[in-house]
Scaffold this active site. Structure first.
Site, PDB file in Angstrom:
ATOM      1  N   ARG A   4       4.686   1.086   3.063  1.00 58.49           N
ATOM      2  CA  ARG A   4       3.954   2.305   3.414  1.00 58.49           C
ATOM      3  C   ARG A   4       4.329   2.831   4.797  1.00 58.49           C
ATOM      4  O   ARG A   4       4.082   3.977   5.111  1.00 58.49           O
ATOM      5  CB  ARG A   4       2.445   2.044   3.387  1.00 58.49           C
ATOM      6  CG  ARG A   4       1.877   1.815   1.999  1.00 58.49           C
ATOM      7  CD  ARG A   4       0.346   1.900   2.015  1.00 58.49           C
ATOM      8  NE  ARG A   4      -0.263   0.912   2.880  1.00 58.49           N
ATOM      9  CZ  ARG A   4      -1.438   1.077   3.492  1.00 58.49           C
ATOM     10  NH1 ARG A   4      -2.122   2.181   3.347  1.00 58.49           N
ATOM     11  NH2 ARG A   4      -1.930   0.125   4.261  1.00 58.49           N
ATOM     12  N   TYR A   5       4.811   1.953   5.679  1.00 59.86           N
ATOM     13  CA  TYR A   5       5.172   2.353   7.044  1.00 59.86           C
ATOM     14  C   TYR A   5       6.661   2.089   7.229  1.00 59.86           C
ATOM     15  O   TYR A   5       7.204   1.149   6.633  1.00 59.86           O
ATOM     16  CB  TYR A   5       4.382   1.526   8.065  1.00 59.86           C
ATOM     17  CG  TYR A   5       2.888   1.605   7.905  1.00 59.86           C
ATOM     18  CD1 TYR A   5       2.170   2.657   8.475  1.00 59.86           C
ATOM     19  CD2 TYR A   5       2.195   0.637   7.198  1.00 59.86           C
ATOM     20  CE1 TYR A   5       0.789   2.731   8.337  1.00 59.86           C
ATOM     21  CE2 TYR A   5       0.814   0.704   7.052  1.00 59.86           C
ATOM     22  CZ  TYR A   5       0.122   1.757   7.625  1.00 59.86           C
ATOM     23  OH  TYR A   5      -1.239   1.826   7.480  1.00 59.86           O
ATOM     24  N   CYS A  24     -12.679  -7.938  -1.471  1.00 59.49           N
ATOM     25  CA  CYS A  24     -11.213  -7.928  -1.405  1.00 59.49           C
ATOM     26  C   CYS A  24     -10.616  -6.583  -1.841  1.00 59.49           C
ATOM     27  O   CYS A  24     -10.919  -6.072  -2.918  1.00 59.49           O
ATOM     28  CB  CYS A  24     -10.644  -9.036  -2.272  1.00 59.49           C
ATOM     29  SG  CYS A  24      -8.838  -9.069  -2.223  1.00 59.49           S
ATOM     30  N   LYS A  56      -3.642   3.724   8.750  1.00 55.90           N
ATOM     31  CA  LYS A  56      -4.811   3.331   9.568  1.00 55.90           C
ATOM     32  C   LYS A  56      -5.067   4.360  10.667  1.00 55.90           C
ATOM     33  O   LYS A  56      -4.116   4.849  11.283  1.00 55.90           O
ATOM     34  CB  LYS A  56      -4.546   1.977  10.235  1.00 55.90           C
ATOM     35  CG  LYS A  56      -4.389   0.826   9.263  1.00 55.90           C
ATOM     36  CD  LYS A  56      -4.180  -0.469  10.026  1.00 55.90           C
ATOM     37  CE  LYS A  56      -3.893  -1.609   9.082  1.00 55.90           C
ATOM     38  NZ  LYS A  56      -2.619  -1.461   8.356  1.00 55.90           N
ATOM     39  N   CYS A 102     -12.859 -13.323  -2.179  1.00 58.44           N
ATOM     40  CA  CYS A 102     -13.840 -12.599  -1.380  1.00 58.44           C
ATOM     41  C   CYS A 102     -14.305 -11.375  -2.155  1.00 58.44           C
ATOM     42  O   CYS A 102     -13.473 -10.613  -2.667  1.00 58.44           O
ATOM     43  CB  CYS A 102     -13.226 -12.167  -0.057  1.00 58.44           C
ATOM     44  SG  CYS A 102     -12.249 -13.471   0.703  1.00 58.44           S
ATOM     45  N   ARG A 135       7.515  -1.683   8.549  1.00 60.07           N
ATOM     46  CA  ARG A 135       6.772  -2.830   8.016  1.00 60.07           C
ATOM     47  C   ARG A 135       6.747  -2.788   6.501  1.00 60.07           C
ATOM     48  O   ARG A 135       6.749  -1.712   5.918  1.00 60.07           O
ATOM     49  CB  ARG A 135       5.302  -2.782   8.469  1.00 60.07           C
ATOM     50  CG  ARG A 135       5.014  -3.340   9.803  1.00 60.07           C
ATOM     51  CD  ARG A 135       3.746  -2.720  10.361  1.00 60.07           C
ATOM     52  NE  ARG A 135       3.993  -1.349  10.811  1.00 60.07           N
ATOM     53  CZ  ARG A 135       3.059  -0.450  11.069  1.00 60.07           C
ATOM     54  NH1 ARG A 135       1.790  -0.760  10.921  1.00 60.07           N
ATOM     55  NH2 ARG A 135       3.371   0.765  11.467  1.00 60.07           N
ATOM     56  N   ASP A 151      -8.711   2.325   7.198  1.00 62.59           N
ATOM     57  CA  ASP A 151      -7.449   2.465   6.468  1.00 62.59           C
ATOM     58  C   ASP A 151      -7.694   3.584   5.455  1.00 62.59           C
ATOM     59  O   ASP A 151      -8.483   3.420   4.511  1.00 62.59           O
ATOM     60  CB  ASP A 151      -7.094   1.139   5.770  1.00 62.59           C
ATOM     61  CG  ASP A 151      -5.596   0.927   5.740  1.00 62.59           C
ATOM     62  OD1 ASP A 151      -4.856   1.926   5.774  1.00 62.59           O
ATOM     63  OD2 ASP A 151      -5.164  -0.244   5.670  1.00 62.59           O
ATOM     64  N   ASP A 164     -12.785  -1.208   2.872  1.00 63.99           N
ATOM     65  CA  ASP A 164     -12.101  -0.266   1.980  1.00 63.99           C
ATOM     66  C   ASP A 164     -12.988   0.048   0.764  1.00 63.99           C
ATOM     67  O   ASP A 164     -13.698  -0.832   0.275  1.00 63.99           O
ATOM     68  CB  ASP A 164     -10.783  -0.873   1.480  1.00 63.99           C
ATOM     69  CG  ASP A 164      -9.791  -1.076   2.609  1.00 63.99           C
ATOM     70  OD1 ASP A 164      -9.783  -0.251   3.539  1.00 63.99           O
ATOM     71  OD2 ASP A 164      -9.035  -2.076   2.561  1.00 63.99           O
ATOM     72  N   CYS A 171      -6.121 -17.456  -4.222  1.00 66.76           N
ATOM     73  CA  CYS A 171      -6.764 -17.663  -2.921  1.00 66.76           C
ATOM     74  C   CYS A 171      -7.769 -18.798  -3.079  1.00 66.76           C
ATOM     75  O   CYS A 171      -8.310 -18.997  -4.176  1.00 66.76           O
ATOM     76  CB  CYS A 171      -7.549 -16.427  -2.475  1.00 66.76           C
ATOM     77  SG  CYS A 171      -6.584 -14.932  -2.424  1.00 66.76           S
ATOM     78  N   ARG A 177      -7.648  -6.155  -2.770  1.00 64.67           N
ATOM     79  CA  ARG A 177      -6.724  -6.360  -3.901  1.00 64.67           C
ATOM     80  C   ARG A 177      -7.401  -7.035  -5.085  1.00 64.67           C
ATOM     81  O   ARG A 177      -6.760  -7.788  -5.827  1.00 64.67           O
ATOM     82  CB  ARG A 177      -5.519  -7.182  -3.441  1.00 64.67           C
ATOM     83  CG  ARG A 177      -4.695  -6.411  -2.501  1.00 64.67           C
ATOM     84  CD  ARG A 177      -3.292  -6.941  -2.315  1.00 64.67           C
ATOM     85  NE  ARG A 177      -2.840  -6.329  -1.085  1.00 64.67           N
ATOM     86  CZ  ARG A 177      -2.677  -6.989   0.067  1.00 64.67           C
ATOM     87  NH1 ARG A 177      -2.821  -8.283   0.108  1.00 64.67           N
ATOM     88  NH2 ARG A 177      -2.329  -6.341   1.152  1.00 64.67           N
TER      89      ARG A 177
HETATM   90  S1  SF4 Z   1      -9.573 -10.920   1.070  1.00 67.36           S
HETATM   91 FE1  SF4 Z   1      -8.621 -10.988  -0.971  1.00 67.36          FE
HETATM   92  S2  SF4 Z   1      -6.522 -11.665  -0.600  1.00 67.36           S
HETATM   93 FE2  SF4 Z   1      -7.715 -12.166   1.234  1.00 67.36          FE
HETATM   94  S3  SF4 Z   1      -8.431 -14.277   0.912  1.00 67.36           S
HETATM   95 FE3  SF4 Z   1     -10.048 -12.923   0.195  1.00 67.36          FE
HETATM   96  S4  SF4 Z   1      -9.641 -12.675  -1.998  1.00 67.36           S
HETATM   97 FE4  SF4 Z   1      -7.782 -13.480  -1.078  1.00 67.36          FE
END
Ligand code: SF4
Length: 388
Positions: free
Chosen positions: A114-115, A134, A339, A131, A118, A332, A295, A127, A136
Site C-alpha cells: 500500500r505504501y 482483529c 494512516k 483477538c 513498505r 488507518d 479499525d 495466532c 484480519r
Molecule cells: S490482532 Fe489478529 S493477527 Fe494480531 S494476534 Fe490478534 S488475531 Fe492475530
C-alpha cells in the site's frame, strides 16, 4: 500487574516444563464452548457469541489464566479481547470485511503493498489467541488462507523486482506461530534480497504466549538484524513478569521493539490505563509508538470508541508522561487511505509571525517565528504538524 506464576487451577497439575513450552501452550489452546464452560462463568452474551460470526476463538492457557473467570458479566479486559460475544453478529455503521483495503493492494497472493517503501508479507493464518478486534478476522484462523511454499517464492520474486520496498512487515496471523526453522528460513530469504533493508516481525506472542520468545528462536534471528518487533499490548493486565521477560530477551538480543495499542471501548479508553501500560512498556525497553483507532472491521462495533476519545487521551497524557511514552494517535483510513496521525489542537491563533498556543495544562504561550522564516501559505499553515 499480574504475577507470572498465576496459573488457573485448571492447569495446576501441568508440570512447569510443559507450561513453559510454547508448543504445549499452542496445542492446549481453549477453542470450544464446552472447554470454556469448564472454567469460566460465562454470561448469555458470551455463550451466544461463540459462532456469532465466522471468526473462531482460541486462547492459550497462559492468556486464559490472566482472565477473571469467576464472575458472569465480568468486564475483564483479557476476557473481552479473547471471548466472543453475541454483539459480534451485529452490523454497525461503516463496518467492512477488509477495512484497510489490503486485499485490493495485493500484487501477489501473500503481499499487500500500500505504501511505496513498505510491504506486508502474510506468512501464517494462525495466532495463539484470536483477538476479537482483529483487522484480519476475515482470514486469521482460516486454515485455507495459510500460505504455501509456492506463494512465498512468488512473494520473494516480487520483492526482488520491486527495489523501492525497503521495509518488509512479516505478519499474518502471527509469524511466530511458525516453527523456528520456517521463520528463520523466511527471514534469511528476505535478508538475501539486497533492496530489503529492514525486517519487522509483527507479533502478539510477547502478550499472549511469552514462552515463545526462546533463545533457540532469537539466536539465529539476531544474525539477520536489523529486525524490529512490533507487538501489541493493550492493557496493564497483560503486563506480567513473564511478558516483561519476553521483552527483555528480545531487547537483549538486539531487537528494537515498538508497541501498537488498539483503543477499545471500556477496556483501555482512559488516560490512566494507557499511562500505566506505557510506563511498564518503557521500563521494559518497548517504545509505545501507535495508539490506534480501532479499525471498523465487521463484528467489532461494540469495541470501537469515538475518535474524540483518542484525542482526549493524548491530550491528557501530555504533561503527565515523558514523550518517550506517548504514542501517536492514528486512524488507518478505511478503504486503504493510509494512516493519519491526529493531535489535539493546541494552536489558538496566529498573527503574522506570532503564534499562540494552549499547553497541556490550559495555559497560553506565544512563539514567534524567526525574522527570515519563509511566509507560510494559508494551506501550509493550517496543516503544520504540532509537536507537543
Ligand atoms: S490482532 Fe489478529 S493477527 Fe494480531 S494476534 Fe490478534 S488475531 Fe492475530
Amino acid at each position: 500487574m499480574l504475577d507470572a506464576s498465576i496459573r488457573h487451577p485448571r492447569w495446576a497439575s501441568v508440570p512447569d516444563a510443559q507450561w513453559s513450552d510454547w508448543r504445549w501452550q499452542q496445542r492446549n489452546r481453549v477453542s470450544t464452548l464446552a472447554e470454556l464452560e469448564q472454567f469460566v462463568a460465562l454470561d448469555p452474551r458470551e455463550r451466544d457469541g461463540v459462532g456469532a460470526r465466522g471468526f473462531p476463538f482460541a486462547i492459550t492457557p497462559y492468556y486464559a489464566s490472566l482472565m477473571d473467570c469467576t464472575r458472569a458479566g465480568s468486564s475483564c479486559p483479557i476476557r473481552r479481547q479473547a471471548i466472543p460475544v453475541a454483539d459480534e453478529g451485529l452490523p454497525s455503521l461503516g463496518d467492512m470485511e477488509d477495512p484497510l483495503g489490503e486485499d485490493d493492494h495485493r500484487p501477489v497472493e501473500i503481499i499487500s503493498h500500500r505504501y511505496p517503501d513498505r510491504a506486508l508479507l502474510y506468512v501464517s493464518h494462525n495466532c495463539p489467541v484470536y483477538c476479537r478486534h482483529c483487522t484480519r478476522a476475515r482470514k486469521v484462523g482460516d486454515v485455507a488462507s495459510a500460505p504455501g511454499r509456492g506463494a512465498l517464492d512468488e512473494a520473494y520474486a516480487y520483492l526482488r523486482r520491486t527495489p523501492a520496498i525497503r521495509d518488509v512487515l512479516i505478519s499474518g496471523g502471527d509469524p511466530l506461530s511458525l516453527s523456528d526453522r520456517r521463520l528463520v528460513e523466511i527471514c534469511q530469504a528476505l535478508r538475501a534480497i539486497p533492496s530489503v533493508e529492514v525486517l519487522r516481525l509483527c507479533t502478539r506472542n510477547p502478550v499472549t504466549l511469552p514462552q515463545r520468545i526462546t533463545a533457540e528462536l532469537l539466536e539465529p534471528l539476531r544474525e539477520l538484524h536489523p529486525i524490529w518487533v512490533s507487538t501489541h499490548f493493550n492493557h496493564p493486565r497483560e503486563c506480567t513478569a513473564e511478558a516483561g521477560r519476553a521483552l527483555e530477551r528480545l531487547a537483549d538480543a538486539g531487537f528494537a521493539i515498538g508497541n501498537q495499542t488498539v483503543l477499545l471501548r471500556d477496556l483501555n479508553d482512559d488516560a490512566e490505563t494507557i499511562t500505566a501500560l506505557n510506563r511498564w512498556l518503557v521500563r521494559h525497553r518497548c517504545r509505545p509508538y501507535y495508539l490506534f483507532q480501532c479499525d471498523p472491521v465487521r463484528g467489532s462495533g461494540h469495541l470501537r470508541t469515538p475518535i474524540e476519545t483518542g484525542l482526549r487521551i493524548i491530550d491528557e497524557l501530555r504533561g503527565r508522561l515523558s514523550g518517550l511514552a506517548i504514542p501517536q494517535f492514528v486512524v488507518d483510513l478505511p478503504g486503504g487511505g493510509g494512516k493519519v496521525a491526529l493531535t489535539p489542537d493546541r494552536v489558538i491563533s496566529r498573527e503574522g509571525r506570532r503564534w499562540r498556543f494552549r499547553n497541556a495544562h490550559g495555559r497560553e504561550y506565544e512563539y514567534v517565528d524567526p525574522d527570515d522564516a519563509p511566509a507560510a501559505t494559508p494551506r501550509r499553515a493550517a496543516s503544520l504538524p504540532l509537536v507537543m
